[in-house]
Design an enzyme around this catalytic site. Structure first.
Site, PDB file in Angstrom:
ATOM      1  CG  HIS A   1       4.041   5.397  -5.160  1.00 30.10           C
ATOM      2  ND1 HIS A   1       3.643   5.625  -6.452  1.00 30.10           N
ATOM      3  CD2 HIS A   1       2.965   4.836  -4.534  1.00 30.10           C
ATOM      4  CE1 HIS A   1       2.390   5.253  -6.601  1.00 30.10           C
ATOM      5  NE2 HIS A   1       1.953   4.765  -5.450  1.00 30.10           N
TER       6      HIS A   1
ATOM      7  CG  ASP B   1      -1.266   5.105  -2.078  1.00 30.26           C
ATOM      8  OD1 ASP B   1      -1.133   5.626  -3.181  1.00 30.26           O
ATOM      9  OD2 ASP B   1      -0.969   3.912  -1.844  1.00 30.26           O
TER      10      ASP B   1
END
Length: 628
Positions: free
Chosen positions: A108, A291
């Protein structure tokens, strides 16, 4: 069995658009929608709090008893050091995000420079969904025996990044807000702060109960203008339309996109490699899969030429346990508000067995736009340039020149652009220049133009389609200030370079032989400027070209100034505060000069071109070019 990956979704009344099955259409989940007595609703398992975690929290007396060490196998990964604890009332937990421990951070990171920069220099950011997991775990410490059923009023004010260091300390504080006796719902308010900061980065209310609640009742409409996207979930990740790494690759198969929203499938992934010391973390959510909600909204926004980042949501309800790894769970998003800077959507995720797993009301995202070339560069910095090539007449074979403007990098703030472009050793100089942001950004644009010119030059020599990553290149300065490209990582040869910036743009040139380039804006000049720039002979040359035309004087004064600067850069000396030491002795109407270096009588040919409101002058030291 049908080969259509979306064929298991219920078809709407028109019979041609797949939509996620409504829960009232699923016999096994009918009770989920019923607003019957509380004791008739499905029970929710208590939050998985191992005996070790309960004992650790219970042993902490507010406010000064040393806190807990992180749990081992089977623990709650975000329960770190307990700073204070009042049973059933409040708790403060300190959790250190660590790049060595929190493995998911590597997947990420906003900057794609693996193998070129250390991870800490690639702007790894804590996903909002991981923040929610941390928030839920800390809140669960105040509600033993209860289970997580959702969130309300989630707001992400700023992201948490672990940049230029290997760890970041955050304090998570939870406080009992309310016990709704009638509905048997406990509300826990939670705030996440970085250590030493007063303002929270994330706030939320966490909901716990003994049974699931069904307060969100969506009435999704039909889709119009629906079409199957030209990219599957696998294509999205392979082509890096999402910056996420493999741990967050949950979109799979075809994606249906419409004016009102989108339908896709998410794949629940194993959770055994999210944390180094926890192979079986007891997660209350599935942060990686959650997510995927933001990713699907991002894909929809991408169809509108927008880029989005999540900023929170109004409410999330959970109706069952997380499906096991390998489960395909259909997801539907419906856009409820598409505003100038923000985008909101309602979301429903199935459980893979025909029922509804969770719903989200008003998932909010902040919208912004990247120029297409900048977006391509972000996706693949070793395939794309940020700048545009300049066709400059008279350059020797193999020389390459590029120009970049602020508009070309719209959407990047200075720090984010720097992390994408600069070598690790260049970052300190960039930060040092931060006292004057405008000059800092101009300097950075100059590095962009220089590195793109170098990358294009190297690619042409190697006859390959690939480009060197810009952060793998180092542009330094000699004592005179002249920029030089420094060989790194075994590069056999690097070109000579020259660069210049003015206002909101920068230019550079790369060549096998010495070069000089300059850019200046065309605008009226004060009489004093003319006196400081021009010799008497140069005044006569300009008068012959410009006559009484004020606009022509503005342009040609800029051309002359730029030509002198370019010649000075070729010599590696600049003008040294004395423009008269370099004198134009010949010019023609097409923009070419021959300048003389007074102390050496050396003659240098300089060409100049007009580019919008700017002029660009350049030289390789030869008296050729437009003069023939």
């Amino acid at each position: 069995m049908s080969s259509d990956p979306l064929s298991h979704l219920v078809i709407d009344a028109d019979g041609d658009i797949p939509v996620i099955a409504r829960v009232y259409e699923v016999e096994s989940a009918e009770e989920l929608r019923r607003q019957d007595a509380f004791d008739e609703q499905p029970e929710v398992p208590a939050a998985p709090r191992p005996e070790e975690a309960q004992a650790q929290v219970a042993e902490v007396e507010a406010p000064a008893v040393p806190g807990c060490e992180p749990l081992e196998e089977g623990g709650l990964p975000f329960i770190g050091k307990v700073l204070s604890f009042e049973p059933n009332q409040s708790i403060v937990v300190q959790r250190t995000l660590d790049l060595a421990e929190d493995l998911y951070l590597a997947d990420h990171a906003f900057v794609q420079a693996s193998g070129v920069k250390p991870l800490s220099a690639c702007m790894p950011v804590l996903p909002l969904t991981m923040s929610l997991e941390a928030i839920a775990e800390v809140a669960a410490c105040l509600t033993p025996g209860l289970g997580l059923i959702g969130f309300e009023n989630v707001k992400a004010v700023r992201w948490i990044e672990v940049s230029d260091r290997d760890s970041e300390v955050m304090n998570i504080s939870a406080q009992l807000q309310e016990i709704d006796v009638e509905r048997h719902v406990w509300r826990i308010g939670v705030e996440v702060r970085l250590a030493g900061q007063e303002m929270p980065t994330t706030t939320a209310t966490v909901l716990f109960s003994t049974v699931y609640r069904t307060d969100l009742d969506f009435a999704f409409g039909g889709f119009s203008n629906a079409y199957r996207g030209d990219k599957t979930g696998e294509d999205i990740y392979r082509e890096r339309h999402m910056f996420h790494g493999p741990r967050f690759h949950c979109l799979t198969g075809e994606i249906l996109i419409a004016d009102e929203g989108a339908v896709a499938q998410l794949l629940t992934r194993p959770q055994d490699d999210l944390f180094r010391s926890l192979r079986q973390p007891q997660l209350l959510l599935d942060p990686a899969l959650l997510d995927g909600v933001g990713q699907l909204i991002g894909i929809w926004a991408g169809e509108q030429d927008r880029y989005v980042l999540p900023i929170g949501f109004a409410k999330l309800e959970i109706y069952g346990a997380t499906p096991p790894p390998g489960t395909l769970v259909p997801i539907r998003i419906e856009i409820t508000r598409d505003e100038a800077l923000t985008l909101y959507a309602d979301v429903e995720v199935q459980d893979g067995a025909g029922g509804v797993w969770m719903r989200i009301r008003d998932w909010g995202s902040f919208k912004f736009r990247y120029p297409s070339q900048a977006l391509d560069f972000r996706r693949h910095p070793t395939r794309y340039l940020l700048s545009r090539g300049l066709e400059l007449p008279g350059l020797p074979a193999g020389a390459v020149s590029h120009l970049v403007s602020k508009a070309d990098v719209n959407g990047f703030d200075a720090m984010l652009l720097a992390r994408h472009v600069l070598h690790f050793d260049e970052m300190p100089l960039f930060v040092e220049k931060g006292e004057v942001p405008q000059r800092q950004f101009q300097w950075l644009l100059g590095r962009v133009a220089a590195k793109d010119s170098i990358r294009a030059w190297l690619a042409a020599r190697s006859a390959t389609d690939g480009l060197l990553h810009p952060a793998a290149l180092l542009v330094a300065n000699e004592e005179s200030g002249q920029p030089v490209s420094v060989p790194v990582d075994g590069q056999a040869a690097v070109p000579r370079i020259s660069l210049s910036h003015c206002e909101d743009r920068a230019v550079a040139i790369a060549s096998e032989q010495p070069v000089g380039i300059d850019i200046e804006i065309v605008r009226p000049r004060e009489p004093g400027f003319v006196d400081s720039l021009c010799t008497n002979g140069e005044r006569e040359l300009l008068s012959a070209v410009c006559g009484e035309d004020d606009e022509a004087w503005s342009e040609w004064l800029s051309r002359l100034w730029s030509a002198k600067e370019a010649a000075g850069k070729l010599l590696g000396q600049g003008l040294n505060g004395s423009p008269h030491r370099i004198e134009a002795i010949t010019l023609n109407g097409s923009g070419s000069f021959i300048v003389q270096i007074q102390e050496s009588d050396r003659l240098i040919g300089v060409n100049s071109v007009r580019d919008g409101d700017f002029v660009i002058a350049y030289t390789t030291g030869q008296r050729t070019g437009m003069f023939g």
